[in-house]
Design an enzyme around this catalytic site. Structure first.
Site, PDB file in Angstrom:
ATOM      1  N   GLU A   1      10.718  15.789  14.720  1.00 19.17           N
ATOM      2  CA  GLU A   1      10.969  15.747  13.283  1.00 19.17           C
ATOM      3  C   GLU A   1      10.002  16.700  12.577  1.00 19.17           C
ATOM      4  O   GLU A   1       8.788  16.480  12.576  1.00 19.17           O
ATOM      5  CB  GLU A   1      10.763  14.320  12.757  1.00 19.17           C
ATOM      6  CG  GLU A   1      11.126  14.192  11.300  1.00 19.17           C
ATOM      7  CD  GLU A   1      10.883  12.781  10.752  1.00 19.17           C
ATOM      8  OE1 GLU A   1       9.801  12.229  10.970  1.00 19.17           O
ATOM      9  OE2 GLU A   1      11.796  12.246  10.101  1.00 19.17           O
TER      10      GLU A   1
ATOM     11  N   LYS B   1       0.853  -1.196   0.000  1.00 22.12           N
ATOM     12  CA  LYS B   1       0.000   0.000   0.000  1.00 22.12           C
ATOM     13  C   LYS B   1       0.888   1.246   0.000  1.00 22.12           C
ATOM     14  O   LYS B   1       1.537   1.550   0.983  1.00 22.12           O
ATOM     15  CB  LYS B   1      -0.905   0.051   1.244  1.00 22.12           C
ATOM     16  CG  LYS B   1      -1.999   1.111   1.065  1.00 22.12           C
ATOM     17  CD  LYS B   1      -2.644   1.565   2.351  1.00 22.12           C
ATOM     18  CE  LYS B   1      -1.887   2.642   3.060  1.00 22.12           C
ATOM     19  NZ  LYS B   1      -1.775   3.928   2.316  1.00 22.12           N
TER      20      LYS B   1
ATOM     21  N   GLU C   1      10.564   1.828   9.908  1.00 25.36           N
ATOM     22  CA  GLU C   1      11.534   2.905   9.658  1.00 25.36           C
ATOM     23  C   GLU C   1      10.779   4.209   9.867  1.00 25.36           C
ATOM     24  O   GLU C   1       9.888   4.547   9.088  1.00 25.36           O
ATOM     25  CB  GLU C   1      12.088   2.792   8.234  1.00 25.36           C
ATOM     26  CG  GLU C   1      13.453   3.451   8.082  1.00 25.36           C
ATOM     27  CD  GLU C   1      13.378   4.916   7.710  1.00 25.36           C
ATOM     28  OE1 GLU C   1      12.898   5.724   8.549  1.00 25.36           O
ATOM     29  OE2 GLU C   1      13.800   5.248   6.599  1.00 25.36           O
TER      30      GLU C   1
HETATM   31  O1  TXE Z   1       2.826   9.740   7.629  1.00 23.58           O
HETATM   32  P1  TXE Z   1       2.153   8.363   7.947  1.00 23.58           P
HETATM   33  P2  TXE Z   1       2.184  11.186   7.546  1.00 23.58           P
HETATM   34  C1  TXE Z   1       7.060  11.508   9.255  1.00 23.58           C
HETATM   35  C2  TXE Z   1       7.191  12.992   9.073  1.00 23.58           C
HETATM   36  C3  TXE Z   1       5.788  13.422   8.811  1.00 23.58           C
HETATM   37  C4  TXE Z   1       5.033  12.488   9.733  1.00 23.58           C
HETATM   38  C5  TXE Z   1       3.595  12.280   9.411  1.00 23.58           C
HETATM   39  O2  TXE Z   1       7.647  13.578  10.263  1.00 23.58           O
HETATM   40  O3  TXE Z   1       5.558  14.746   9.135  1.00 23.58           O
HETATM   41  O4  TXE Z   1       5.712  11.263   9.602  1.00 23.58           O
HETATM   42  O5  TXE Z   1       3.439  12.012   8.039  1.00 23.58           O
HETATM   43  C6  TXE Z   1       0.041   4.865   6.093  1.00 23.58           C
HETATM   44  N1  TXE Z   1      -2.187   1.888   9.636  1.00 23.58           N
HETATM   45  N2  TXE Z   1       7.380  10.744   8.073  1.00 23.58           N
HETATM   46  O6  TXE Z   1       1.074  11.388   8.482  1.00 23.58           O
HETATM   47  O7  TXE Z   1       0.783   8.521   8.475  1.00 23.58           O
HETATM   48  C7  TXE Z   1      -0.200   6.010   5.154  1.00 23.58           C
HETATM   49  O8  TXE Z   1      -1.366   5.792   4.384  1.00 23.58           O
HETATM   50  C8  TXE Z   1      -1.460   1.537   8.566  1.00 23.58           C
HETATM   51  C9  TXE Z   1       8.675  10.108   8.083  1.00 23.58           C
HETATM   52  O9  TXE Z   1       1.895  11.445   6.134  1.00 23.58           O
HETATM   53  O10 TXE Z   1       3.118   7.635   8.772  1.00 23.58           O
HETATM   54  C10 TXE Z   1       1.085   5.987   4.344  1.00 23.58           C
HETATM   55  O11 TXE Z   1       1.017   4.949   3.374  1.00 23.58           O
HETATM   56  N3  TXE Z   1      -0.937   2.449   7.710  1.00 23.58           N
HETATM   57  C11 TXE Z   1       8.858   9.199   6.979  1.00 23.58           C
HETATM   58  C12 TXE Z   1       2.133   5.621   5.387  1.00 23.58           C
HETATM   59  O12 TXE Z   1       1.409   5.019   6.451  1.00 23.58           O
HETATM   60  C13 TXE Z   1      -1.143   3.747   7.967  1.00 23.58           C
HETATM   61  C14 TXE Z   1       8.116   9.329   5.752  1.00 23.58           C
HETATM   62  C15 TXE Z   1       2.923   6.789   5.949  1.00 23.58           C
HETATM   63  O13 TXE Z   1       2.049   7.736   6.480  1.00 23.58           O
HETATM   64  C16 TXE Z   1      -1.897   4.151   9.094  1.00 23.58           C
HETATM   65  C17 TXE Z   1       6.815   9.971   5.909  1.00 23.58           C
HETATM   66  C18 TXE Z   1      -2.428   3.157   9.938  1.00 23.58           C
HETATM   67  N4  TXE Z   1      -3.116   3.459  11.040  1.00 23.58           N
HETATM   68  C19 TXE Z   1       6.520  10.666   7.035  1.00 23.58           C
HETATM   69  N5  TXE Z   1      -1.931   5.505   9.103  1.00 23.58           N
HETATM   70  C20 TXE Z   1      10.129   8.451   6.884  1.00 23.58           C
HETATM   71  N6  TXE Z   1      10.407   7.565   7.831  1.00 23.58           N
HETATM   72  O14 TXE Z   1      10.861   8.628   5.938  1.00 23.58           O
HETATM   73  C21 TXE Z   1      -1.235   5.931   8.020  1.00 23.58           C
HETATM   74  N7  TXE Z   1      -0.768   4.868   7.328  1.00 23.58           N
END
Ligand code: TXE
Length: 488
Positions: free
Chosen positions: A382, A172, A247
């Site tokens: 972050e 996904k 990660e």
């Molecule tokens: O990420 P989410 P968000 C950090 C960065 C950012 C913060 C929030 O600080 O500001 O995370 O970003 C899926 N069960 N990073 O809210 O929610 C979602 O659909 C299963 C760091 O956009 O973590 C997407 O596919 N899946 C980072 C993925 O998780 C779920 C990269 C990431 O989204 C879910 C991105 C759930 N309950 C953001 N909720 C890095 N490590 O590089 C969301 N998702």
């Protein structure tokens, strides 16, 4: 054309949901895609379960699986330009960076193809009458959840080893940036992955993501994204005692000693802070500069930051694009306000660009905050945007203490002309990757992942394959006879 790939068929959603995918450069709709729900997620996991349990794929000779990965590598190179253009539209990143991403994705497929059959386990010496083998087997059905900053790259670090090891998967991508992932799954299909091995569902994290990660038929969840989501996924995996790899980003210290090569350190610090608008899990968003160099360094950094050319990623003159979404920009702007209210000194940036040509996009100026200290939230959390905080240090011990003063631990860098100090500091930094006199390079052959709350497990390298394998001990008695344990 349908956008979900379930059990070898491109299909729409059961309930007919759709979502518009937005170009962050100007807010326009690129196209709409199928938006799955929990029912589609269930269908996809069951297809992956069936494909795994039928055992054909798991017991396919590893070389044959590797051939499919090599083919994906070739197809990615064939379609690089088309995929890169899509990634640029979807994420806002420059075309140069998107092309580099696709090359790196191809390299990940090639690397896991190369190592797939290099470790068939080991024979354990238990005497002449025993054959004892330790072997590696696929884990089973893998749920792979990817983020929006490096949509294709992060997905490939999961998909390639999962396939190499003989697993089936449901992938996904982020609902914000699904387009390049659809293209990659089409290439995996073209390369000959059998029915049900590769499955793709699109949709929101709260519905589809949560349904996938909690699914009782899933054996492993691998997630890249934010800390809060990672915690929720770990909790939901606990009920099924599922293997979970996470990660979760970082707040990565970039440590500059006064004896560093000044021009190289400033240049790489600019990239560490502002590459892809700072939306990089390993961004050097926490800058630590030795006292005697501090003022000169910050002045040079801010001057260069002011000259970064923002614009449309497709324009060759553009050096940096917009943030990925309006919501994310609002979050970064709230952090900038927080930095101000916490007493950090705004050196440059801190607001949207004045250029009317950029007004419809989700832009923010590269922002430098000086006079920061370790107690500030803007130093510890972050931000994931074009915002770098600067702290001073005097001694090597102080630099190490500050660099380790974080709940994260993904990556760190140290800049110095003193080779011994470089090694001493690198040894003491509690981070998964440490760069010396460089920032950002990673290698598919070298493990990537974090200490502390940056995550659990490692991607890439031999460990990145091992994450997708179970270890089994097979013990054979070559001279069976009664044991005589019980006398009666
Ligand atoms: O990420 P989410 P968000 C950090 C960065 C950012 C913060 C929030 O600080 O500001 O995370 O970003 C899926 N069960 N990073 O809210 O929610 C979602 O659909 C299963 C760091 O956009 O973590 C997407 O596919 N899946 C980072 C993925 O998780 C779920 C990269 C990431 O989204 C879910 C991105 C759930 N309950 C953001 N909720 C890095 N490590 O590089 C969301 N998702």
């Amino acid at each position: 054309m349908a956008d979900l790939f379930i059990d070898g068929e491109w299909t729409g959603t059961a309930a007919g949901g759709r979502r518009e995918v937005i170009n962050p450069f100007d807010g326009s709709v690129i196209r709409s895609v199928d938006e799955a729900d929990a029912t589609d997620a269930d269908r996809a996991v069951r297809a992956a379960r069936h494909a795994f349990d039928s055992a054909d794929w798991a017991y396919t000779p590893t070389r044959r699986r590797a051939d499919i990965l090599y083919r994906v590598h070739e197809l990615l190179l064939r379609d690089t330009e088309e995929i890169a253009r899509t990634e640029t539209q979807d994420t806002g990143k420059t075309l140069t960076e998107a092309r580099t991403d696709v090359a790196d994705v191809a390299a990940a497929f090639r690397y896991f193809a190369e190592i797939a059959d290099k470790d068939a386990g080991r024979v354990v010496d238990a005497g002449p009458d025993v054959l004892s083998r330790v072997v590696h087997e696929p884990v089973g059905v893998c749920v792979l959840i990817a983020p929006w900053n490096y949509p294709l790259l992060q997905a490939s670090w999961k998909v390639a080893p999962a396939l190499a090891a003989g697993n089936t998967f449901v992938l996904k991508p982020s609902e914000i940036t699904p387009l390049s992932t659809i293209m990659m799954v089409r290439l995996i299909e073209e390369a000959g992955a059998p029915r049900g091995v590769a499955n793709l569902v699109l949709g929101s994290g709260a519905t589809v993501g949560a349904a996938l990660t909690a699914h009782p038929e899933a054996d492993l969840v691998s997630f890249t994204g934010g800390l809060a989501t990672g915690r929720a996924i770990m909790a939901s995996a606990a009920s099924g005692v599922r293997t979970t790899a996470l990660e979760l980003g970082g707040k990565n210290p970039n440590v500059i000693f006064a004896d560093a090569d000044f021009d190289a350190a400033v240049d790489h610090t600019l990239e560490a802070s502002f590459l892809h608008q700072g939306q990089v899990c390993s961004a050097g968003s926490r800058l630590l500069v030795q006292d005697s160099l501090h003022d000169r360094f910050v002045t040079a950094l801010a001057a260069r930051a002011d000259r970064i050319r923002l614009g449309d990623g497709r324009d060759p003159d553009t050096e940096s694009g917009p943030l990925s979404s309006a919501e994310h920009r609002a979050k970064v702007e709230a952090y900038i306000e927080l930095g101000r209210s916490e007493g950090a000194r705004l050196v440059t940036g801190g607001h949207r660009p004045d250029d009317p040509g950029l007004s419809r996009g989700f832009f923010l100026l590269p922002t430098v905050f000086a006079d920061c200290d370790r107690t500030m939230r803007i130093v510890q959390e972050e931000v994931f945007g074009p915002v770098v905080t600067v702290e001073r240090f005097r001694t090597e011990d102080e630099a190490v203490a500050l660099a380790n003063d974080t709940r994260y631990g993904l990556a760190a860098a140290v800049w110095t002309g003193d080779a011994s100090r470089a090694q001493r500091v690198a040894n003491r930094l509690r981070h998964g990757t440490v760069w010396i006199n460089d920032f950002h390079p990673y290698l598919p052959q070298a493990e990537w992942g974090g200490f502390g709350q940056s995550g659990v497990g490692r991607e890439l390298g031999p460990t990145g394959l091992r994450e997708y394998q179970e270890t089994k001990h097979i013990y054979q008695n070559l001279r069976p006879a009664p044991s005589g344990w019980f006398k009666g």
